[in-house]
Design an enzyme around this catalytic site. Sequence first.
Site, PDB file in Angstrom:
ATOM      1  N   LYS A  22      35.760  35.187  40.113  1.00 61.72           N
ATOM      2  CA  LYS A  22      35.291  34.403  38.954  1.00 61.72           C
ATOM      3  C   LYS A  22      34.868  33.003  39.374  1.00 61.72           C
ATOM      4  CE  LYS A  22      39.281  34.813  36.806  1.00 61.72           C
ATOM      5  NZ  LYS A  22      40.031  35.588  37.833  1.00 61.72           N
ATOM      6  N   ARG A  97      42.487  34.298  28.015  1.00 62.78           N
ATOM      7  CA  ARG A  97      43.352  35.141  28.830  1.00 62.78           C
ATOM      8  C   ARG A  97      44.405  35.863  28.007  1.00 62.78           C
ATOM      9  NH1 ARG A  97      43.038  32.325  34.123  1.00 62.78           N
ATOM     10  NH2 ARG A  97      44.385  33.438  35.526  1.00 62.78           N
ATOM     11  N   ARG A 143      42.258  33.257  50.904  1.00 61.36           N
ATOM     12  CA  ARG A 143      41.421  32.220  50.271  1.00 61.36           C
ATOM     13  C   ARG A 143      41.766  30.824  50.798  1.00 61.36           C
ATOM     14  NH1 ARG A 143      41.057  32.114  43.980  1.00 61.36           N
ATOM     15  NH2 ARG A 143      43.327  32.158  44.168  1.00 61.36           N
ATOM     16  N   ARG A 187      51.082  37.138  39.012  1.00 59.95           N
ATOM     17  CA  ARG A 187      49.763  36.845  38.415  1.00 59.95           C
ATOM     18  C   ARG A 187      49.041  38.144  38.047  1.00 59.95           C
ATOM     19  NH1 ARG A 187      47.218  33.519  42.963  1.00 59.95           N
ATOM     20  NH2 ARG A 187      45.335  33.558  41.685  1.00 59.95           N
TER      21      ARG A 187
HETATM   22  P1  AP5 Z   1      37.693  33.542  43.714  1.00 61.20           P
HETATM   23  O1  AP5 Z   1      36.270  33.378  43.322  1.00 61.20           O
HETATM   24  O2  AP5 Z   1      38.478  32.320  44.046  1.00 61.20           O
HETATM   25  O3  AP5 Z   1      38.466  34.470  42.634  1.00 61.20           O
HETATM   26  P2  AP5 Z   1      38.940  34.157  41.160  1.00 61.20           P
HETATM   27  O4  AP5 Z   1      38.644  35.364  40.334  1.00 61.20           O
HETATM   28  O5  AP5 Z   1      38.394  32.850  40.688  1.00 61.20           O
HETATM   29  O6  AP5 Z   1      40.498  34.086  41.429  1.00 61.20           O
HETATM   30  P3  AP5 Z   1      41.597  33.066  40.902  1.00 61.20           P
HETATM   31  O7  AP5 Z   1      42.795  33.328  41.777  1.00 61.20           O
HETATM   32  O8  AP5 Z   1      41.085  31.667  40.856  1.00 61.20           O
HETATM   33  O9  AP5 Z   1      41.856  33.596  39.483  1.00 61.20           O
HETATM   34  P4  AP5 Z   1      43.074  33.372  38.615  1.00 61.20           P
HETATM   35  O10 AP5 Z   1      42.567  33.878  37.330  1.00 61.20           O
HETATM   36  O11 AP5 Z   1      44.325  33.965  39.095  1.00 61.20           O
HETATM   37  O12 AP5 Z   1      43.363  31.793  38.744  1.00 61.20           O
HETATM   38  P5  AP5 Z   1      43.132  30.560  37.765  1.00 61.20           P
HETATM   39  O13 AP5 Z   1      42.834  29.397  38.609  1.00 61.20           O
HETATM   40  O14 AP5 Z   1      42.213  30.901  36.666  1.00 61.20           O
HETATM   41  O15 AP5 Z   1      37.714  34.549  44.967  1.00 61.20           O
HETATM   42  C1  AP5 Z   1      38.941  34.903  45.590  1.00 61.20           C
HETATM   43  C2  AP5 Z   1      38.687  35.156  47.083  1.00 61.20           C
HETATM   44  O16 AP5 Z   1      37.840  36.295  47.226  1.00 61.20           O
HETATM   45  C3  AP5 Z   1      37.982  34.001  47.806  1.00 61.20           C
HETATM   46  O17 AP5 Z   1      38.544  33.842  49.072  1.00 61.20           O
HETATM   47  C4  AP5 Z   1      36.509  34.462  47.887  1.00 61.20           C
HETATM   48  O18 AP5 Z   1      35.869  33.932  49.034  1.00 61.20           O
HETATM   49  C5  AP5 Z   1      36.666  35.974  47.958  1.00 61.20           C
HETATM   50  N1  AP5 Z   1      35.555  36.679  47.307  1.00 61.20           N
HETATM   51  C6  AP5 Z   1      34.985  36.388  46.104  1.00 61.20           C
HETATM   52  N2  AP5 Z   1      34.006  37.282  45.813  1.00 61.20           N
HETATM   53  C7  AP5 Z   1      33.981  38.153  46.857  1.00 61.20           C
HETATM   54  C8  AP5 Z   1      33.199  39.313  47.155  1.00 61.20           C
HETATM   55  N3  AP5 Z   1      32.235  39.750  46.310  1.00 61.20           N
HETATM   56  N4  AP5 Z   1      33.437  39.968  48.298  1.00 61.20           N
HETATM   57  C9  AP5 Z   1      34.406  39.551  49.166  1.00 61.20           C
HETATM   58  N5  AP5 Z   1      35.181  38.454  48.951  1.00 61.20           N
HETATM   59  C10 AP5 Z   1      34.963  37.774  47.802  1.00 61.20           C
HETATM   60  O19 AP5 Z   1      44.597  30.400  37.099  1.00 61.20           O
HETATM   61  C11 AP5 Z   1      45.686  29.930  37.832  1.00 61.20           C
HETATM   62  C12 AP5 Z   1      46.889  29.745  36.915  1.00 61.20           C
HETATM   63  O20 AP5 Z   1      46.593  28.768  35.889  1.00 61.20           O
HETATM   64  C13 AP5 Z   1      47.325  30.971  36.120  1.00 61.20           C
HETATM   65  O21 AP5 Z   1      48.189  31.798  36.881  1.00 61.20           O
HETATM   66  C14 AP5 Z   1      48.024  30.333  34.907  1.00 61.20           C
HETATM   67  O22 AP5 Z   1      49.330  29.894  35.228  1.00 61.20           O
HETATM   68  C15 AP5 Z   1      47.168  29.113  34.633  1.00 61.20           C
HETATM   69  N6  AP5 Z   1      46.075  29.396  33.679  1.00 61.20           N
HETATM   70  C16 AP5 Z   1      44.730  29.343  33.944  1.00 61.20           C
HETATM   71  N7  AP5 Z   1      44.018  29.661  32.863  1.00 61.20           N
HETATM   72  C17 AP5 Z   1      44.921  29.922  31.879  1.00 61.20           C
HETATM   73  C18 AP5 Z   1      44.773  30.339  30.522  1.00 61.20           C
HETATM   74  N8  AP5 Z   1      43.579  30.538  29.955  1.00 61.20           N
HETATM   75  N9  AP5 Z   1      45.901  30.527  29.791  1.00 61.20           N
HETATM   76  C19 AP5 Z   1      47.128  30.315  30.336  1.00 61.20           C
HETATM   77  N10 AP5 Z   1      47.324  29.946  31.614  1.00 61.20           N
HETATM   78  C20 AP5 Z   1      46.225  29.743  32.386  1.00 61.20           C
END
Ligand code: AP5
Length: 239
Positions: A22, A97, A143, A187
């Site tokens: 994402k 979410r 990552r 997660r």
């Molecule tokens: P990346 O693009 O970083 O993946 P992502 O989907 O953004 O993963 P996140 O870990 O950021 O998602 P998340 O939803 O857990 O975290 P968030 O920050 O929102 O890619 C991942 C890896 O894969 C990278 O190394 C990349 O290079 C590689 N990659 C990407 N595409 C690829 C491909 N096509 N092929 C190969 N490799 C690839 O949330 C974190 C925390 O915040 C949550 O746990 C929660 O506590 C809190 N939080 C955030 N939003 C909310 C909400 N709305 N409500 C409540 N709590 C929330």
Amino acid sequence: MAEETSRKIGPVVLLGPPGAGKGTQSQLIARRYRIPHVSTGDILRENVQNQTVLGRQAKANMARGELVSDTLVCDMVADRLRQPDSLRGFILDGFPRTAAQAGWLDAFLEQEFFDKSDSHKRYPIVICIRVDYNKLSLRLTGRRTCPACDRIYNVYLKPPLADEICDVDGSKLVIRDDDRTEVIQERLAAYERQTTPVVEYYQQKGRLVSVDGDQPTPEVTKQIFQEIDSYAADVAGGR
Ligand code: AP5
């Protein structure tokens, strides 16, 4: 590819499990369409780092891999979407979410975002990036992120040219606190428990587009751009 500057794009929501891509895709969409990338995870991490009131309230949940409370996150999103740069459109990465957040977003857009003089309502295009669960662990443990420009790397799949150094600005890359195996498990469980119903919610409303996230990044991007272009054309045509 040329960048957009004037066409209305509308809201774009990216769903998908942790590691689906994402953040990677949001950065490319933001650059292509010139709309802001609103990542609730990034905003929360910034608040934790700066030890704000919000950051102090969110810190423990994030460290355990649990979701932060709906009220905190919805207020934070409302503040961000009220900024004028969101008017042409925006990308929501990591929001909604929970079912409550999805309901809140629809109500918020109705009240504050849709142009009252326009009968057409720009409900978001909701893109779900689907990835084989077995691949997510490698994506998350490998990552690395640049603290200066936010560029995302992966030591196994997309390594920087020099070990642990950003290709763009030479900063030392960092590992996210929640990319540890035990937190990753929670997660993923939180996604299954709380976010799968959000995917179903949009599916039932006929607003969900699924994209195969198991392909190389440029292929995923191409498919997402096609979907957004088609959606933006509908927005412009009032369909
Ligand atoms: P990346 O693009 O970083 O993946 P992502 O989907 O953004 O993963 P996140 O870990 O950021 O998602 P998340 O939803 O857990 O975290 P968030 O920050 O929102 O890619 C991942 C890896 O894969 C990278 O190394 C990349 O290079 C590689 N990659 C990407 N595409 C690829 C491909 N096509 N092929 C190969 N490799 C690839 O949330 C974190 C925390 O915040 C949550 O746990 C929660 O506590 C809190 N939080 C955030 N939003 C909310 C909400 N709305 N409500 C409540 N709590 C929330």
